[in-house]
Scaffold this active site. Structure first.
Site, PDB file in Angstrom:
ATOM      1  N   GLN A  13      44.802  21.164  39.253  1.00 26.19           N
ATOM      2  CA  GLN A  13      44.719  21.093  40.370  1.00 26.19           C
ATOM      3  C   GLN A  13      43.263  19.966  41.423  1.00 26.19           C
ATOM      4  O   GLN A  13      44.079  18.920  41.351  1.00 26.19           O
ATOM      5  CB  GLN A  13      44.092  21.996  41.273  1.00 26.19           C
ATOM      6  N   HIS A  39      32.585  30.758  41.783  1.00 25.44           N
ATOM      7  CA  HIS A  39      32.482  30.484  42.710  1.00 25.44           C
ATOM      8  C   HIS A  39      30.689  30.078  43.640  1.00 25.44           C
ATOM      9  O   HIS A  39      30.498  29.803  44.069  1.00 25.44           O
ATOM     10  CB  HIS A  39      33.169  31.644  44.039  1.00 25.44           C
ATOM     11  N   GLU A  50      31.074  34.590  39.708  1.00 24.98           N
ATOM     12  CA  GLU A  50      29.744  33.898  39.731  1.00 24.98           C
ATOM     13  C   GLU A  50      29.994  32.462  39.601  1.00 24.98           C
ATOM     14  O   GLU A  50      29.735  31.429  39.955  1.00 24.98           O
ATOM     15  CB  GLU A  50      29.579  34.141  38.097  1.00 24.98           C
ATOM     16  N   ALA A  78      37.909  36.931  46.498  1.00 22.51           N
ATOM     17  CA  ALA A  78      37.974  37.693  45.513  1.00 22.51           C
ATOM     18  C   ALA A  78      36.701  36.772  44.808  1.00 22.51           C
ATOM     19  O   ALA A  78      36.738  36.654  43.811  1.00 22.51           O
ATOM     20  CB  ALA A  78      38.750  37.522  44.662  1.00 22.51           C
ATOM     21  N   LEU A  79      35.716  36.701  44.691  1.00 26.85           N
ATOM     22  CA  LEU A  79      34.651  35.350  45.190  1.00 26.85           C
ATOM     23  C   LEU A  79      34.021  35.779  42.792  1.00 26.85           C
ATOM     24  O   LEU A  79      33.951  37.317  43.530  1.00 26.85           O
ATOM     25  CB  LEU A  79      33.322  35.162  45.961  1.00 26.85           C
ATOM     26  N   ASP A  98      40.623  24.662  36.984  1.00 26.77           N
ATOM     27  CA  ASP A  98      41.790  24.352  36.883  1.00 26.77           C
ATOM     28  C   ASP A  98      41.957  22.942  37.136  1.00 26.77           C
ATOM     29  O   ASP A  98      42.148  22.127  38.299  1.00 26.77           O
ATOM     30  CB  ASP A  98      41.636  24.614  39.171  1.00 26.77           C
ATOM     31  N   ARG A 114      41.126  36.484  38.435  1.00 22.19           N
ATOM     32  CA  ARG A 114      42.719  37.152  38.276  1.00 22.19           C
ATOM     33  C   ARG A 114      42.462  38.351  36.708  1.00 22.19           C
ATOM     34  O   ARG A 114      42.863  38.918  36.430  1.00 22.19           O
ATOM     35  CB  ARG A 114      44.056  36.628  37.397  1.00 22.19           C
ATOM     36  N   LEU A 168      35.607  32.778  33.352  1.00 20.48           N
ATOM     37  CA  LEU A 168      35.561  33.023  34.694  1.00 20.48           C
ATOM     38  C   LEU A 168      36.843  32.867  35.640  1.00 20.48           C
ATOM     39  O   LEU A 168      37.495  31.699  35.781  1.00 20.48           O
ATOM     40  CB  LEU A 168      34.368  33.296  35.796  1.00 20.48           C
TER      41      LEU A 168
HETATM   42  O1  PAF Z   1      41.483  27.056  43.703  1.00 24.51           O
HETATM   43  C1  PAF Z   1      41.725  27.772  44.650  1.00 24.51           C
HETATM   44  O2  PAF Z   1      41.113  28.378  44.773  1.00 24.51           O
HETATM   45  C2  PAF Z   1      43.179  27.481  45.578  1.00 24.51           C
HETATM   46  O3  PAF Z   1      44.100  26.988  45.136  1.00 24.51           O
HETATM   47  C3  PAF Z   1      42.849  27.005  46.976  1.00 24.51           C
HETATM   48  C4  PAF Z   1      41.867  25.197  45.938  1.00 24.51           C
HETATM   49  C5  PAF Z   1      41.358  27.342  47.399  1.00 24.51           C
HETATM   50  C6  PAF Z   1      43.772  25.990  48.261  1.00 24.51           C
HETATM   51  O4  PAF Z   1      43.660  27.328  48.071  1.00 24.51           O
END
Ligand code: PAF
Length: 288
Positions: free
Chosen positions: A160, A43, A41, A38-39, A157, A194, A191
């Site tokens: 993360q 990404h 900008e 679901a890319l 994130d 979701r 962005l």
């Molecule tokens: O941030 C994300 O899109 C996901 O958590 C990742 C790092 C691709 C792991 O599935």
């Protein structure tokens, strides 16, 4: 007219490993951008940046089931490989690794897991138990499969990113993390894949997250209480936004700052609009 190139898509671990090994023998460096697909900008800014850092770019597209809890949006998570490939082709991405669930987890979720520890149980981890164990386990697998020189993660994130960096340090994984800045809409909304689930009213209200972060950053020179109060005031004015947490954390440890903390810190926020959970963060500077 020259045809726009399209990344070569690999579904199996054996094929992507063989291909990357051949690139390495030819002396080429590799960057990996792990994604759920679901890319958007955001990404694409990863693959633009990694073009400056490595010869070959690999994007993994895998909706990793082990990072979604019961009742989360795994089933409705948007999946459109063709549209993702159309975005990546013009940017010269060489390879997409798009494994099936059976390829990544042939016997179901792995018995062996990376655990995200204490910080993994806070904030997003408190709202989504087990989420970061699933993230770290799949990221470790992806790094092991692709063996990139560089792996890119988004600042958006932030928790993360913190946990992935710590895993890489803790396990001495031979890969460098490239952090990619958050890409925002004109009104400040970060962005996210979701965002497409927001209806028009929710979309308008969603700017509250970045507005609150800015308010906190602007008040942070008067101390943590002033910063938190400024953010709180913004949320009070928007009933559609159900605030989960707004915290100010130390970047080096990701624990909340105390009253004596001075210097760079990070404001992190999560809120739900309707059914959609959004997160964001911004650097703040506490100096009193
Ligand atoms: O941030 C994300 O899109 C996901 O958590 C990742 C790092 C691709 C792991 O599935």
């Amino acid at each position: 007219m020259s045809a726009v190139s399209r990344p070569v898509v690999f579904e199996t671990i054996a094929e992507i490993r063989d291909t990357i090994a051949a690139e390495r023998r030819a002396g080429r460096t590799i960057a990996l951008t792990p994604t759920l697909g679901a890319l958007h900008e955001g990404h694409l800014s990863h693959v633009r940046r990694t073009a400056e850092l490595a010869d070959i770019r690999v994007v993994s597209i895998f909706v990793n089931p082990t990072q979604f809890g019961a009742g989360e949006d795994l089933a409705k998570y948007p999946r459109d490989l063709e549209s993702d490939l159309r975005l990546l082709g013009p940017l010269g991405v060489a390879f997409v690794f798009a494994p099936t669930e059976a390829e990544m987890y042939p016997a179901g979720p792995t018995e062996t897991k990376i655990t995200a520890g204490k910080i993994g149980a806070l904030y997003e981890g408190a709202a989504r138990p087990g989420h970061f164990d699933g993230v770290l386990t799949v990221v470790a697998k992806l790094i092991d499969i692709v063996m990139p020189d560089i792996v890119s993660f988004g600042q958006k994130d932030a928790q993360q990113l913190y946990l992935v960096r710590r895993m890489i340090d803790d396990l001495n994984l031979p890969v460098r993390v490239e952090v990619i800045d958050t890409v925002r809409e004109a009104d400040g909304l970060a962005l996210s894949s979701r965002n497409r689930f927001l209806d028009a009213k929710e979309r308008r209200a969603a700017r509250t997250l970045s507005t609150a972060l800015e308010a906190a950053a602007a008040s942070a020179d008067r101390g943590i209480d002033a910063a938190l109060a400024a953010a709180q005031a913004v949320f009070m004015g928007e009933p559609l936004v159900k605030l989960d947490y707004f915290k100010i954390v130390q970047p080096a440890s990701f624990v909340p700052v105390d009253d004596n903390y001075r210097g760079k810190a990070m404001a992190i926020v999560a809120a739900t609009l309707g059914e959609t959970r959004l997160i964001d963060n911004e650097q703040v500077y506490l100096n009193s």
